[in-house]
Design a protein around this motif. Structure first.
Motif, PDB file in Angstrom:
ATOM      1  N   ALA A  45       2.984   9.187 -10.636  1.00 49.11           N
ATOM      2  CA  ALA A  45       2.205   9.301 -11.731  1.00 49.11           C
ATOM      3  C   ALA A  45       1.322  10.501 -12.020  1.00 49.11           C
ATOM      4  N   TYR A  46       0.920  11.060 -11.030  1.00 51.40           N
ATOM      5  CA  TYR A  46       0.194  12.316 -10.953  1.00 51.40           C
ATOM      6  C   TYR A  46       1.026  13.575 -11.586  1.00 51.40           C
ATOM      7  N   ALA A  73       2.243   1.781  -3.202  1.00 58.10           N
ATOM      8  CA  ALA A  73       1.138   1.930  -4.562  1.00 58.10           C
ATOM      9  C   ALA A  73       0.894   3.530  -4.390  1.00 58.10           C
ATOM     10  N   ILE A  74       1.054   3.989  -3.103  1.00 57.93           N
ATOM     11  CA  ILE A  74       0.752   5.591  -2.799  1.00 57.93           C
ATOM     12  C   ILE A  74       1.940   6.267  -3.345  1.00 57.93           C
ATOM     13  N   GLN A 112       4.554  15.366  -7.547  1.00 56.64           N
ATOM     14  CA  GLN A 112       5.562  14.394  -8.089  1.00 56.64           C
ATOM     15  C   GLN A 112       6.849  14.521  -6.927  1.00 56.64           C
ATOM     16  N   THR A 144       0.993  -1.163   0.022  1.00 57.94           N
ATOM     17  CA  THR A 144      -0.164  -0.084  -0.121  1.00 57.94           C
ATOM     18  C   THR A 144       0.758   1.393  -0.053  1.00 57.94           C
ATOM     19  N   ASN A 192       3.730   5.299  -5.917  1.00 53.44           N
ATOM     20  CA  ASN A 192       3.594   5.370  -7.307  1.00 53.44           C
ATOM     21  C   ASN A 192       2.575   6.040  -7.806  1.00 53.44           C
ATOM     22  N   LEU A 193       1.396   6.019  -7.304  1.00 52.66           N
ATOM     23  CA  LEU A 193       0.380   6.959  -7.656  1.00 52.66           C
ATOM     24  C   LEU A 193       0.760   8.593  -7.513  1.00 52.66           C
ATOM     25  N   LEU A 194       1.346   8.832  -6.646  1.00 48.88           N
ATOM     26  CA  LEU A 194       1.866  10.331  -6.641  1.00 48.88           C
ATOM     27  C   LEU A 194       2.842  10.441  -7.504  1.00 48.88           C
TER      28      LEU A 194
END
Length: 93
Positions: free
Chosen positions: A64-65, A57-58, A70, A54, A60-62
């Motif tokens: 990708a944003y 994943a957080i 970033q 988790t 990676n999402l930040l």
């Protein structure tokens, strides 16, 4: 994707390396604790892996944003490592 800028590659490399160290510490340190208790082995292992997955994943999402988020994501694992090091150092002394 920003690979033309050295600063992007540099900060992403440091942030990604720090993230993998943190996730490894979560799982490795946690397993050392969990596997000493028979009743906690299965649930503890699943919980530790879930926490590491988790958190990663957080991150990676930040990443990708994009935009300013970033760069905050690049600094997040480095700051967590520094705070963890300071806490660990103060608990030893």
């Amino acid at each position: 994707n920003g690979a033309g800028h050295f600063s992007f590659i540099f900060f992403r490399g440091i942030g990604t390396g720090a993230m993998h160290v943190i996730c490894g510490a979560i799982v490795g340190g946690g397993l050392a604790y969990v596997w000493q208790r028979t009743w906690l082995k299965i649930a503890g292992t699943c919980g530790l892996l879930g926490a590491a997955i988790t958190f990663h994943a957080i991150y990676n999402l930040l990443i990708a944003y994009g935009s300013v988020v970033q760069y905050i994501a690049y600094l997040l694992p480095v700051l967590i490592l520094v705070v963890g090091k300071l806490i660990f150092r103060s608990s030893i002394q």
